[in-house]
Design a protein around this motif. Structure first.
Motif, PDB file in Angstrom:
ATOM      1  N   LEU A 185      20.360 -32.938 -35.797  1.00 31.77           N
ATOM      2  CA  LEU A 185      20.418 -33.701 -34.566  1.00 31.77           C
ATOM      3  C   LEU A 185      20.773 -35.138 -34.917  1.00 31.77           C
ATOM      4  O   LEU A 185      20.131 -35.744 -35.780  1.00 31.77           O
ATOM      5  N   MET A 186      21.824 -35.663 -34.298  1.00 27.83           N
ATOM      6  CA  MET A 186      22.276 -37.008 -34.643  1.00 27.83           C
ATOM      7  C   MET A 186      21.286 -38.063 -34.177  1.00 27.83           C
ATOM      8  O   MET A 186      20.595 -37.890 -33.184  1.00 27.83           O
ATOM      9  N   GLU A 187      21.250 -39.157 -34.925  1.00 29.81           N
ATOM     10  CA  GLU A 187      20.432 -40.321 -34.585  1.00 29.81           C
ATOM     11  C   GLU A 187      21.304 -41.395 -33.944  1.00 29.81           C
ATOM     12  O   GLU A 187      20.906 -42.025 -32.984  1.00 29.81           O
ATOM     13  N   ASP A 188      22.470 -41.611 -34.524  1.00 29.83           N
ATOM     14  CA  ASP A 188      23.359 -42.695 -34.102  1.00 29.83           C
ATOM     15  C   ASP A 188      24.799 -42.154 -34.099  1.00 29.83           C
ATOM     16  O   ASP A 188      25.537 -42.350 -35.060  1.00 29.83           O
ATOM     17  N   ILE A 224      28.994 -44.217 -29.816  1.00 23.52           N
ATOM     18  CA  ILE A 224      29.055 -43.449 -28.567  1.00 23.52           C
ATOM     19  C   ILE A 224      27.694 -43.603 -27.894  1.00 23.52           C
ATOM     20  O   ILE A 224      26.780 -42.806 -28.100  1.00 23.52           O
ATOM     21  N   HIS A 225      27.579 -44.649 -27.105  1.00 23.41           N
ATOM     22  CA  HIS A 225      26.296 -45.008 -26.498  1.00 23.41           C
ATOM     23  C   HIS A 225      25.794 -43.954 -25.516  1.00 23.41           C
ATOM     24  O   HIS A 225      24.588 -43.684 -25.473  1.00 23.41           O
ATOM     25  N   GLU A 241      18.612 -39.195 -27.089  1.00 25.44           N
ATOM     26  CA  GLU A 241      17.278 -39.790 -26.965  1.00 25.44           C
ATOM     27  C   GLU A 241      16.501 -39.138 -25.823  1.00 25.44           C
ATOM     28  O   GLU A 241      15.312 -38.838 -25.948  1.00 25.44           O
ATOM     29  N   GLU A 242      17.164 -38.860 -24.697  1.00 20.21           N
ATOM     30  CA  GLU A 242      16.512 -38.169 -23.581  1.00 20.21           C
ATOM     31  C   GLU A 242      16.086 -36.763 -23.996  1.00 20.21           C
ATOM     32  O   GLU A 242      14.990 -36.304 -23.646  1.00 20.21           O
ATOM     33  N   GLY A 287      24.269 -50.901 -35.514  1.00 19.50           N
ATOM     34  CA  GLY A 287      25.451 -51.742 -35.693  1.00 19.50           C
ATOM     35  C   GLY A 287      26.582 -51.368 -34.772  1.00 19.50           C
ATOM     36  O   GLY A 287      26.592 -50.300 -34.186  1.00 19.50           O
ATOM     37  N   VAL A 288      27.540 -52.245 -34.623  1.00 21.85           N
ATOM     38  CA  VAL A 288      28.679 -52.004 -33.738  1.00 21.85           C
ATOM     39  C   VAL A 288      29.847 -51.478 -34.510  1.00 21.85           C
ATOM     40  O   VAL A 288      30.079 -51.654 -35.628  1.00 21.85           O
TER      41      VAL A 288
END
Length: 116
Positions: free
Chosen positions: A47-50, A90-91, A98-99, A115-116
């Motif tokens: 599961l991705m974090e960022d 990818i916000h 997160e949800e 980071g951006v």
């Protein structure tokens, strides 16, 4: 060139197999819910974090693709050369993940790099 592609494919397959055996087993053994495939990093199978996107349009977890790009200038999935190592956050996907974590009571495995 064919030899390079074969080596690339073997290295990526080894990374995937190692990650899949570790992470998928952890989720299954813990009785975790089915995770949408869009939330899973193709490198780590976790599961991705960022989540970030490379210039070829593929989404990865930032930590995994950053580590890959330290040693390669190619896509880990296709072997095609990437024009740049720029990563695009990818916000929306991060918010969805997160949800999902909150809904299912899943904790983060490591702090996300913001980071951006």
């Amino acid at each position: 060139k064919a030899r390079h592609i074969e080596e690339h494919a073997r290295e990526f397959e080894a990374l995937q197999m190692e990650a899949a055996s570790r992470s998928h087993r952890d989720y299954v053994d813990a009785g975790e819910p089915d995770i949408p495939s869009a939330f899973i990093c193709p490198i780590t199978q976790e599961l991705m974090e960022d989540p970030v996107c490379t210039v070829d349009g593929t989404t990865y977890d930032r930590a995994a693709i950053s580590q890959w790009l330290m040693r390669h200038d190619t896509s880990p999935l296709t072997g095609a050369r990437l024009a740049t190592d720029m990563l695009i956050p990818i916000h929306v996907l991060r918010s969805q993940i997160e949800e999902f974590r909150e809904l299912h009571g899943l904790e983060r495995r490591r702090p996300a790099h913001r980071g951006v």
